[in-house]
Scaffold this active site. Sequence first.
Site, PDB file in Angstrom:
ATOM      1  N   PRO A   9      -1.224   3.873  15.781  1.00  0.00           N
ATOM      2  CA  PRO A   9      -0.969   5.111  16.730  1.00  0.00           C
ATOM      3  C   PRO A   9      -2.029   6.097  16.875  1.00  0.00           C
ATOM      4  O   PRO A   9      -2.677   6.479  15.481  1.00  0.00           O
ATOM      5  CB  PRO A   9       0.606   5.727  16.216  1.00  0.00           C
ATOM      6  N   ARG A  17     -10.118  13.343  18.952  1.00  0.00           N
ATOM      7  CA  ARG A  17      -8.943  13.627  17.998  1.00  0.00           C
ATOM      8  C   ARG A  17      -9.286  14.222  16.469  1.00  0.00           C
ATOM      9  O   ARG A  17     -10.172  13.469  15.986  1.00  0.00           O
ATOM     10  CB  ARG A  17      -7.921  12.405  17.701  1.00  0.00           C
ATOM     11  N   HIS A  79       2.339   5.196   6.487  1.00  0.00           N
ATOM     12  CA  HIS A  79       3.200   5.970   5.529  1.00  0.00           C
ATOM     13  C   HIS A  79       4.790   5.664   5.664  1.00  0.00           C
ATOM     14  O   HIS A  79       5.430   6.026   4.682  1.00  0.00           O
ATOM     15  CB  HIS A  79       2.899   7.621   5.535  1.00  0.00           C
ATOM     16  N   LEU A 100      -9.948   6.252   8.287  1.00  0.00           N
ATOM     17  CA  LEU A 100     -11.256   6.956   8.296  1.00  0.00           C
ATOM     18  C   LEU A 100     -11.429   8.358   7.419  1.00  0.00           C
ATOM     19  O   LEU A 100     -12.383   8.458   6.762  1.00  0.00           O
ATOM     20  CB  LEU A 100     -11.239   7.347   9.724  1.00  0.00           C
ATOM     21  N   SER A 101     -10.325   8.971   7.264  1.00  0.00           N
ATOM     22  CA  SER A 101     -10.262  10.264   6.228  1.00  0.00           C
ATOM     23  C   SER A 101      -9.687   9.732   4.973  1.00  0.00           C
ATOM     24  O   SER A 101      -9.094   8.558   4.808  1.00  0.00           O
ATOM     25  CB  SER A 101      -9.294  11.158   6.990  1.00  0.00           C
ATOM     26  N   ARG A 106      -5.438  14.678   1.660  1.00  0.00           N
ATOM     27  CA  ARG A 106      -4.925  15.595   2.435  1.00  0.00           C
ATOM     28  C   ARG A 106      -3.492  15.621   2.025  1.00  0.00           C
ATOM     29  O   ARG A 106      -3.028  15.951   0.772  1.00  0.00           O
ATOM     30  CB  ARG A 106      -4.856  14.854   3.747  1.00  0.00           C
ATOM     31  N   ARG A 110       0.715  11.930   3.206  1.00  0.00           N
ATOM     32  CA  ARG A 110      -0.144  10.886   3.376  1.00  0.00           C
ATOM     33  C   ARG A 110      -0.792   9.871   2.389  1.00  0.00           C
ATOM     34  O   ARG A 110      -1.364   8.950   2.372  1.00  0.00           O
ATOM     35  CB  ARG A 110      -1.718  11.497   4.211  1.00  0.00           C
TER      36      ARG A 110
END
Length: 148
Positions: A9, A17, A79, A100-101, A106, A110
């Site tokens: 998603p 984004r 998650h 990606l992150s 974070r 997450r």
Amino acid sequence: MKILVINGPNLNNLGKREPGYYGVKTLTDIEDLIQKKAQDLDTLVEFFQSNHEGSIVDCIQTEAQDADGIVINAGALTHYGISLRDALADSRLPFIEVHLSNIHARETFRHHSVVAELAVGQIAGLGYKGYLYALEFLVEQIKESRVA
Ligand code: DQA
């Protein structure tokens, strides 16, 4: 050899984004780079993206029998997507989880991945290059497992 590259998603919105987390490349840009890497590795790749967990489950159920491994960025499904996890387990394919992150740097929600313990490994925080490293590693590992 054929590797499925699956994105979950909101990853269809890459490029616009939250670029601070996800970079400026679109999903098409990234898929083009993966395609080039796959050619270098003499491997076929098949891409799939959906915002719907059930569609990703359908994809895995349909395509897995014809594939050798999976590179997946499940987005937020990482998650909480238990049916995605079950489909990955049922596929019996080796897969690498990409983010990606750096999900561990974070929000707390997450930090946990429901698919991580089934994965060959996880790459997080290396941006789009994570997909390329994942593909390279997976192809190498599958080739090695065939010789062994
Ligand atoms: C993501 C991280 C997830 O927490 C988030 O929901 C995404 C993208 C990443 O690539 O960093 O959609 O998987």
